[in-house]
Design a protein around this motif. Structure first.
Motif, PDB file in Angstrom:
ATOM      1  N   THR A  57      37.829  -3.958  48.699  1.00  4.41           N
ATOM      2  CA  THR A  57      36.979  -4.455  47.325  1.00  4.41           C
ATOM      3  C   THR A  57      36.001  -5.660  47.533  1.00  4.41           C
ATOM      4  OG1 THR A  57      38.746  -6.100  47.192  1.00  4.41           O
ATOM      5  CG2 THR A  57      39.276  -3.885  46.033  1.00  4.41           C
ATOM      6  N   ALA A  58      35.500  -6.253  46.464  1.00  2.00           N
ATOM      7  CA  ALA A  58      34.414  -6.975  46.772  1.00  2.00           C
ATOM      8  C   ALA A  58      34.475  -8.093  45.624  1.00  2.00           C
ATOM      9  CB  ALA A  58      32.979  -6.346  46.654  1.00  2.00           C
ATOM     10  N   ALA A  59      33.724  -9.155  46.041  1.00  2.69           N
ATOM     11  CA  ALA A  59      33.705 -10.554  45.210  1.00  2.69           C
ATOM     12  C   ALA A  59      32.213 -10.407  44.487  1.00  2.69           C
ATOM     13  CB  ALA A  59      34.301 -11.716  45.546  1.00  2.69           C
ATOM     14  N   LEU A  60      31.806 -10.487  43.388  1.00  3.15           N
ATOM     15  CA  LEU A  60      30.608 -10.847  42.878  1.00  3.15           C
ATOM     16  C   LEU A  60      30.517 -12.012  42.073  1.00  3.15           C
ATOM     17  CD1 LEU A  60      27.700  -9.712  42.411  1.00  3.15           C
ATOM     18  CD2 LEU A  60      28.584  -8.574  40.282  1.00  3.15           C
ATOM     19  N   SER A  61      29.578 -12.965  42.403  1.00  2.00           N
ATOM     20  CA  SER A  61      29.837 -14.245  42.025  1.00  2.00           C
ATOM     21  C   SER A  61      28.354 -14.913  41.631  1.00  2.00           C
ATOM     22  CB  SER A  61      30.499 -15.589  42.915  1.00  2.00           C
ATOM     23  OG  SER A  61      31.909 -14.979  43.339  1.00  2.00           O
ATOM     24  N   GLY A  62      28.499 -15.493  40.615  1.00  9.44           N
ATOM     25  CA  GLY A  62      27.104 -16.455  40.235  1.00  9.44           C
ATOM     26  C   GLY A  62      27.144 -17.758  40.526  1.00  9.44           C
ATOM     27  N   TYR A  63      26.203 -18.435  41.016  1.00  7.24           N
ATOM     28  CA  TYR A  63      26.318 -19.826  41.296  1.00  7.24           C
ATOM     29  C   TYR A  63      25.079 -20.791  40.536  1.00  7.24           C
ATOM     30  CZ  TYR A  63      29.657 -18.344  44.838  1.00  7.24           C
ATOM     31  OH  TYR A  63      30.586 -18.034  45.483  1.00  7.24           O
ATOM     32  N   SER A  64      25.423 -21.975  40.565  1.00  8.09           N
ATOM     33  CA  SER A  64      24.345 -22.762  39.712  1.00  8.09           C
ATOM     34  C   SER A  64      24.085 -22.325  38.371  1.00  8.09           C
ATOM     35  CB  SER A  64      23.369 -23.192  40.824  1.00  8.09           C
ATOM     36  OG  SER A  64      23.706 -23.757  41.962  1.00  8.09           O
ATOM     37  N   LEU A  65      24.689 -21.620  37.725  1.00 13.30           N
ATOM     38  CA  LEU A  65      24.067 -21.158  36.597  1.00 13.30           C
ATOM     39  C   LEU A  65      24.039 -22.068  35.455  1.00 13.30           C
ATOM     40  CD1 LEU A  65      26.440 -17.904  36.453  1.00 13.30           C
ATOM     41  CD2 LEU A  65      23.908 -18.080  37.337  1.00 13.30           C
ATOM     42  N   PRO A  66      23.257 -21.830  34.529  1.00 17.68           N
ATOM     43  CA  PRO A  66      23.147 -23.175  33.387  1.00 17.68           C
ATOM     44  C   PRO A  66      24.479 -22.921  32.656  1.00 17.68           C
ATOM     45  CG  PRO A  66      21.292 -21.406  33.130  1.00 17.68           C
ATOM     46  CD  PRO A  66      22.279 -21.044  34.448  1.00 17.68           C
ATOM     47  N   GLY A  67      25.099 -24.321  32.533  1.00 15.58           N
ATOM     48  CA  GLY A  67      26.443 -24.776  32.195  1.00 15.58           C
ATOM     49  C   GLY A  67      26.789 -23.804  30.591  1.00 15.58           C
ATOM     50  N   ILE A  68      25.855 -24.037  29.795  1.00 20.24           N
ATOM     51  CA  ILE A  68      26.192 -23.388  28.319  1.00 20.24           C
ATOM     52  C   ILE A  68      26.187 -21.844  28.212  1.00 20.24           C
ATOM     53  CG2 ILE A  68      25.240 -23.088  26.142  1.00 20.24           C
ATOM     54  CD1 ILE A  68      24.389 -26.170  26.362  1.00 20.24           C
ATOM     55  N   GLY A  69      25.172 -21.292  29.093  1.00 20.48           N
ATOM     56  CA  GLY A  69      25.239 -19.891  29.314  1.00 20.48           C
ATOM     57  C   GLY A  69      26.116 -19.164  30.048  1.00 20.48           C
ATOM     58  N   ALA A  70      26.686 -20.108  31.017  1.00 19.67           N
ATOM     59  CA  ALA A  70      28.080 -19.322  31.954  1.00 19.67           C
ATOM     60  C   ALA A  70      28.896 -19.567  30.787  1.00 19.67           C
ATOM     61  CB  ALA A  70      28.142 -20.245  33.089  1.00 19.67           C
ATOM     62  N   ALA A  71      29.263 -20.780  30.245  1.00 19.52           N
ATOM     63  CA  ALA A  71      30.647 -20.670  29.139  1.00 19.52           C
ATOM     64  C   ALA A  71      30.460 -19.582  28.139  1.00 19.52           C
ATOM     65  CB  ALA A  71      30.549 -22.088  28.609  1.00 19.52           C
TER      66      ALA A  71
END
Length: 227
Positions: free
Chosen positions: A173-187
């Motif tokens: 399997t795999a992990a797909l992750s986003g880092y340092s995204l805009p907080g409001i957009g990520a929420a």
């Protein structure tokens, strides 16, 4: 039986001392390599202006690291040797462990040196008794207090380093992750994923909510989410 926890803590202090010794040697590699490079300035105390490529190559070869990890290790070593010397000394004394030293270095990386040391002075006395989550929260408060006007600047600088990473797992399997995204957009994105996952569950889809969130996540990205 009652002594085993103390024995484990003693081994951790010894590990901290050994890791501090390794980092000190790595910092010295950076200093001496920079001194041989006429394009890199070296302070009177041996602190290099930047990490030389030659030093990264030496560390990569000697410690069997990728070039990226070698550069990161060198940066931490130089930080603990000069910029945050008190944190480096606490690591060498076994007062804190390497994860705590890394947290302090990373949290203060965008501060001026004066403000970084002010945060260090405030945080170090309590750091040995704090969990990782507690230390992160204390560092966040201390960083904002040290440079309240820079909070918006630091947020923008962090967002400018946003990235998406794909990591393969051992099970195929795999992990797909986003880092340092805009907080409001990520929420907002997480809220939408959760809402769609709950809608799938209400329509009769099997599996727990985490599995359904993962299916929605991939479905949205690939355009395969059923109507």
């Amino acid at each position: 039986d009652g002594a085993l926890a103390g024995v484990a803590a003693s081994w951790r202090r010894l590990a901290s001392w050994a890791q501090a010794g390794e980092l000190a040697a790595v910092a010295r590699i950076a200093s001496r390599s920079a001194a041989r490079d006429p394009k890199i300035a070296v302070a009177a105390d041996g602190r290099p202006e930047r990490i030389p490529d030659e030093a990264a190559a030496q560390v990569s070869l000697g410690l069997v690291m990728s070039g990226y990890n070698a550069s990161w290790w060198l940066d931490l070593a130089v930080t603990l040797a000069w910029r945050l010397a008190a944190t480096g000394a606490a690591l060498a004394a076994g007062v804190i462990d390497l994860p705590r030293a890394r947290l302090i270095a990373e949290a203060t990386s965008l501060l001026s040196e004066e403000n970084a040391r002010a945060v260090e002075d405030q945080i170090l006395p309590a750091a040995p008794e704090l969990t990782s989550a507690g230390l992160r929260a204390a560092l966040r408060r201390a960083v904002i207090a040290a440079d309240p006007g820079g909070a918006e600047r630091r947020r923008k600088e962090s967002e400018a380093r946003a990235k998406i990473c794909l990591y393969p797992d051992e099970e195929g399997t795999a992990a797909l992750s986003g880092y340092s995204l805009p907080g409001i957009g990520a929420a907002a994105a997480m809220a939408r994923i959760s809402a769609l996952a709950r809608a799938l569950k209400a329509s009769g889809a099997g599996g727990g909510i985490d599995l359904l969130r993962a299916q929605v996540f991939l479905g949205l990205l690939c355009g395969t989410l059923p109507l």
